[in-house]
Motif scaffolding. Structure first.
Motif, mmCIF file in Angstrom:
data_model
loop_
_atom_site.group_PDB
_atom_site.id
_atom_site.type_symbol
_atom_site.label_atom_id
_atom_site.label_comp_id
_atom_site.label_asym_id
_atom_site.label_seq_id
_atom_site.Cartn_x
_atom_site.Cartn_y
_atom_site.Cartn_z
ATOM 1 N N VAL A 135 -2.509 0.187 6.641
ATOM 2 C CA VAL A 135 -2.992 -0.422 5.410
ATOM 3 C C VAL A 135 -3.553 -1.824 5.636
ATOM 4 O O VAL A 135 -4.481 -2.253 4.937
ATOM 5 N N GLY A 175 0.825 -1.199 0.000
ATOM 6 C CA GLY A 175 0.000 0.000 0.000
ATOM 7 C C GLY A 175 0.861 1.251 0.000
ATOM 8 O O GLY A 175 0.704 2.131 0.845
ATOM 9 N N ASP A 235 0.430 -1.201 -4.766
ATOM 10 C CA ASP A 235 -0.747 -0.439 -4.358
ATOM 11 C C ASP A 235 -1.898 -0.843 -5.268
ATOM 12 O O ASP A 235 -1.690 -1.171 -6.448
#
Length: 271
Positions: A113, A49, A70
């Motif tokens: 995340v 992330g 991501d």
């Protein structure tokens, strides 16, 4: 796909957050972690992330072999342009690609995340990360702190049907320039709508909770956990705790927890 993960995935896949996240600002605890564990993070590292590269840029500057994933193609495109030394790909935490390989010196999952996943997905990911780390590798991550939600300061906040949205926006506007007030007022209907839609999906289970917090106008369902439960979860996934820190970098006794909104953990494969 679990309902929580579906809600969070749709928000991030839409993109539109690059400008908001394209900065190099670090929390005190993040500075401390990069300095204290420089040897590990300047080796072979992976950031989960990675967003617009707030942390990734510093990893790349340290000169090691840096990878990032991501879920947002827009974020990945930005990172590729801004930090060409890093190998950045579109990837999903719920389904890490085999091409990421293993034997990392450090795997980082900052900005909470991991909390986009439900309990089963989170435990599955932790076990996967354990297998991807080298013998002396480190997992560095942050996560929402359930003790903060249940603490006196948070309990004192309004809890009406809109999650105290109106009161929170007004309190936030009081400390901001007058020029910000119109923008905050425009966001109020969205915040109320999201809260009414996602608030009923909140739940508490033994050891954790799934909560609709105020992030991005109440657009997410995030995982919250207390420090002692997080330590047990890490142990079950094959890790041992190195340290737990608050947002200022202060030591947190993991058997008692702390009152910060989120905590940072450093763990390594159990020996």
């Amino acid at each position: 796909m679990p309902e929580q993960e579906g809600v969070n995935r749709r928000v991030w896949e839409r993109g539109g957050h690059v400008e908001e996240y394209a900065n190099r600002q670090l929390l005190p605890v993040e500075v401390l972690l990069l300095v204290r564990y420089r040897e590990a993070v300047s080796g072979r590292s992976l950031e989960l992330g990675c967003g617009a590269g707030r942390i990734l840029g510093y990893l790349a500057a340290l000169g090691g072999e840096v990878r990032g994933i991501d879920i947002s193609p827009a974020m990945v495109d930005h990172c590729r342009a801004a930090f060409p030394a890093a190998d950045v790909k579109v990837g999903d935490l719920a389904d890490l690609a085999e091409s990421l390989g293993g034997d990392y010196n450090a795997i980082l999952a900052m900005d909470n995340v991991l909390d986009v996943l439900d309990d089963a997905g989170r435990r599955r990911l932790l076990a996967q990360l354990r297998a991807m780390l080298g013998e002396d590798g480190l997992l560095v991550f942050s996560t929402h702190n359930l003790d903060y939600v249940d603490g006196p300061a948070h309990r004192a906040a309004p809890t009406d049907q809109t999650g105290g949205t109106v009161s929170r926006v007004l309190r936030g506007a009081a400390g901001r320039p007058l020029s910000d007030v119109p923008r905050l007022a425009r966001r109020l209907p969205k915040r109320i709508r999201n809260r009414r839609q996602l608030g009923p999906l909140e739940r508490r289970e033994p050891g954790y909770a799934i909560l609709n917090d105020s992030a991005h106008d109440y657009s997410f369902l995030h995982y919250y956990i207390r420090a002692p439960d997080q330590v047990r979860q890490l142990k079950e996934a094959g890790f041992e705790l190195v340290e737990c820190l608050d947002v200022d970098g202060g030591h947190v006794a993991a058997d008692r927890g702390a009152g910060d909104p989120w905590l940072h953990y450093v763990a390594r494969p159990a020996r």
